[in-house]
Design a protein around this motif. Structure first.
Motif, mmCIF file in Angstrom:
data_model
loop_
_atom_site.group_PDB
_atom_site.id
_atom_site.type_symbol
_atom_site.label_atom_id
_atom_site.label_comp_id
_atom_site.label_asym_id
_atom_site.label_seq_id
_atom_site.Cartn_x
_atom_site.Cartn_y
_atom_site.Cartn_z
ATOM 1 N N ASP A 1 0.823 -1.211 0.000
ATOM 2 C CA ASP A 1 0.000 0.000 0.000
ATOM 3 C C ASP A 1 0.854 1.258 0.000
ATOM 4 O O ASP A 1 0.526 2.255 -0.660
ATOM 5 N N ALA A 2 1.968 1.232 0.722
ATOM 6 C CA ALA A 2 2.845 2.400 0.760
ATOM 7 C C ALA A 2 3.478 2.649 -0.605
ATOM 8 O O ALA A 2 3.628 3.802 -1.035
ATOM 9 N N ALA A 3 3.830 1.587 -1.298
ATOM 10 C CA ALA A 3 4.422 1.744 -2.625
ATOM 11 C C ALA A 3 3.399 2.290 -3.612
ATOM 12 O O ALA A 3 3.717 3.158 -4.449
ATOM 13 N N ARG A 4 2.172 1.815 -3.520
ATOM 14 C CA ARG A 4 1.111 2.355 -4.379
ATOM 15 C C ARG A 4 0.891 3.845 -4.101
ATOM 16 O O ARG A 4 0.709 4.636 -5.036
ATOM 17 N N SER A 5 0.918 4.211 -2.837
ATOM 18 C CA SER A 5 0.739 5.621 -2.476
ATOM 19 C C SER A 5 1.869 6.477 -3.038
ATOM 20 O O SER A 5 1.646 7.595 -3.508
ATOM 21 N N ALA A 6 3.095 5.946 -2.999
ATOM 22 C CA ALA A 6 4.224 6.695 -3.540
ATOM 23 C C ALA A 6 4.082 6.888 -5.048
ATOM 24 O O ALA A 6 4.400 7.966 -5.579
ATOM 25 N N LEU A 7 3.624 5.866 -5.742
ATOM 26 C CA LEU A 7 3.392 5.993 -7.187
ATOM 27 C C LEU A 7 2.387 7.105 -7.470
ATOM 28 O O LEU A 7 2.559 7.897 -8.398
ATOM 29 N N LEU A 8 1.344 7.148 -6.657
ATOM 30 C CA LEU A 8 0.293 8.141 -6.870
ATOM 31 C C LEU A 8 0.774 9.546 -6.497
ATOM 32 O O LEU A 8 0.588 10.506 -7.268
ATOM 33 N N GLU A 9 1.390 9.674 -5.350
ATOM 34 C CA GLU A 9 1.761 11.004 -4.851
ATOM 35 C C GLU A 9 2.928 11.609 -5.624
ATOM 36 O O GLU A 9 2.956 12.817 -5.887
ATOM 37 N N ASP A 10 3.905 10.791 -6.003
ATOM 38 C CA ASP A 10 5.120 11.317 -6.620
ATOM 39 C C ASP A 10 5.082 11.314 -8.146
ATOM 40 O O ASP A 10 5.738 12.142 -8.780
ATOM 41 N N PHE A 11 4.316 10.374 -8.725
ATOM 42 C CA PHE A 11 4.296 10.246 -10.183
ATOM 43 C C PHE A 11 2.905 10.451 -10.784
ATOM 44 O O PHE A 11 2.766 10.488 -12.006
ATOM 45 N N GLY A 12 1.884 10.558 -9.939
ATOM 46 C CA GLY A 12 0.527 10.730 -10.450
ATOM 47 C C GLY A 12 -0.007 9.500 -11.158
ATOM 48 O O GLY A 12 -0.892 9.606 -12.007
ATOM 49 N N ILE A 13 0.509 8.331 -10.804
ATOM 50 C CA ILE A 13 0.110 7.074 -11.453
ATOM 51 C C ILE A 13 -0.623 6.203 -10.437
ATOM 52 O O ILE A 13 -0.120 5.952 -9.338
#
Length: 415
Positions: free
Chosen positions: A340-352
């Motif tokens: 879940d943390a990795a998914r959040s990082a993808l969303l927050e930092d890359f907008g993906i």
């Protein structure tokens, strides 16, 4: 003295952040679909409106690859189409057989139970599909009125083969319904050739639109079953002296009434969701303008590139890949990486955005989609590059550039 209740703080206009939706759906819509939704509204019996409805029906006959006259939209998300099909085709006490190979088979069974059917299920391990022989054996044993079968289940990413199922149902006098929400437009679907009596979908996957409209197609046999049921509308009981239990349990999802609304008589049932009609029409128009087979091939190529890319990063893939949908892959989360943390990082930092999963797969896999407008090279490569960066941040040892290079090789080989 009147008490004045303080009003809320008035927010600004809707201004969503830029997102690349690479999950199992919803996805980023085609720009022309978003433009279509902003077109002016007209009255539901305006000649432009009724013409647009007729055009939409004709377009979706081509999408479903059918000659069914009863091809139309159910206003609501894809689940609305599922419910309309099941409650309109099933009478209380009818036997319904549901082969379950993921979360959405359980959904079909639940809806059939709510329609007061006698529901029978067969199950296989998540990540697998059913051989036709197993389904036929269950049909012989259960003797159902209706077989309800998901084609593509995004919870497992599996694509259930349907080619032989219609002939089996015809041999045993069983109605055949399929939920093609996650698969239509990105995987082969031949309603007539495969002997479907009913099929439903949604816009928010391979069709490249927003959630909120459910295309449906019905065979003549299915229409006969629906028409044979009674109706109560505006306090008027129709269809003679039929038993009360024979009436469709829902007014809104009564396909007999919806068919009359979309048919030549245009009998009022509800107010058509105009902007969603525009969206559905544009989704089908875009697909057919590119070419139905070409769109399926584009999904297959993008899915193959994403599959090679995640493997190029050293990641495992869940399930029987030979029966995977073209448009979504279940990626096993590397040990030690917080999913879940990795998914959040993808969303927050890359907008993906990529997807988590359900039930026995929750916390074990991510689901990455390549569908609709996002089934394209730049979206695949951008996602793989961002995923590599995030995995490295969380301590996963992945080959530098391995995902992007593997995907590029797939595209180069297809050129």
């Amino acid at each position: 003295m009147t008490t004045v209740i303080p009003g809320p703080a008035i927010p600004g206009p809707v201004d969503p952040p830029a997102r690349l939706l690479m999950g199992p759906g919803p996805i980023s819509a085609y720009p022309s679909v978003l433009r279509a939704m902003s077109a002016p509204l007209v009255g539901q019996y305006d000649p432009f409106m009724t013409t647009a409805m007729a055009e939409t029906q004709e377009l979706y006959r081509a999408v479903w690859n059918t000659t069914n006259d009863a091809t139309l939209l159910v206003d609501g998300t894809s689940r609305a189409g599922i419910e309309a099909a099941i409650v309109s085709l099933v009478r209380p006490g009818d036997r319904v057989l549901v082969p379950v190979f993921g979360r959405f088979g359980h959904l079909l069974a639940e809806i059939a139970e709510r329609a007061q059917a006698e529901v029978h299920t067969i199950e296989t391990e998540w990540g697998q599909v059913f051989p036709a022989s197993v389904i036929e054996e269950a049909i012989v044993r259960v003797k159902p009125t209706l077989l309800a079968l998901v084609q593509g289940d995004t919870s497992t990413t599996m694509n259930q083969p349907l080619e032989d199922i219609g002939a089996i149902c015809a041999r045993h006098g069983v109605l055949f319904y399929s939920d093609a929400t996650a698969s239509l437009g990105g995987n082969a679907f031949d309603a007539d050739a495969w002997g479907l009596d009913a099929a439903t979908a949604g816009l928010q996957k391979c069709l490249g639109g927003p959630s909120g409209s459910s295309p449906i197609t019905l065979s003549e046999r299915a229409v006969e079953v629906i028409r044979s049921r009674g109706r109560i509308e505006a306090g008027i009981r129709e269809a003679g002296d039929v038993a009360a239990s024979d009436f469709v349990l829902s007014n809104y999802f009564d396909l007999g009434m919806i068919l009359d609304y979309w048919g030549p008589r245009r009998l009022n049932h509800h107010t058509e969701a105009t902007s969603m009609l525009y969206a559905a029409r544009e989704c089908a128009r875009v697909l057919l303008l590119e070419g139905r087979d070409d769109v399926i091939a584009r999904h297959e190529l993008a899915g193959r590139a994403m599959l090679a890319g995640v493997r190029g990063l050293g990641l495992g893939v869940f399930g029987d890949v030979a029966h995977k949908m073209t448009n979504v892959v279940a990626v096993e989360i590397p040990e030690g990486v917080p999913g879940d943390a990795a998914r959040s990082a993808l969303l927050e930092d890359f907008g993906i955005e990529i997807g988590t999963s359900f039930g026995p797969l929750h916390g074990r896999v991510w689901r990455i989609g390549t569908m609709g407008y996002n089934a394209r090279k730049d979206a695949v490569l951008t996602t793989l590059a961002a995923l590599e960066a995030v995995l490295r941040r969380f301590g996963a040892a992945v080959p530098a550039g391995g995902g992007v290079e593997a995907a590029v090789d797939i595209y180069a080989g297809a050129a």
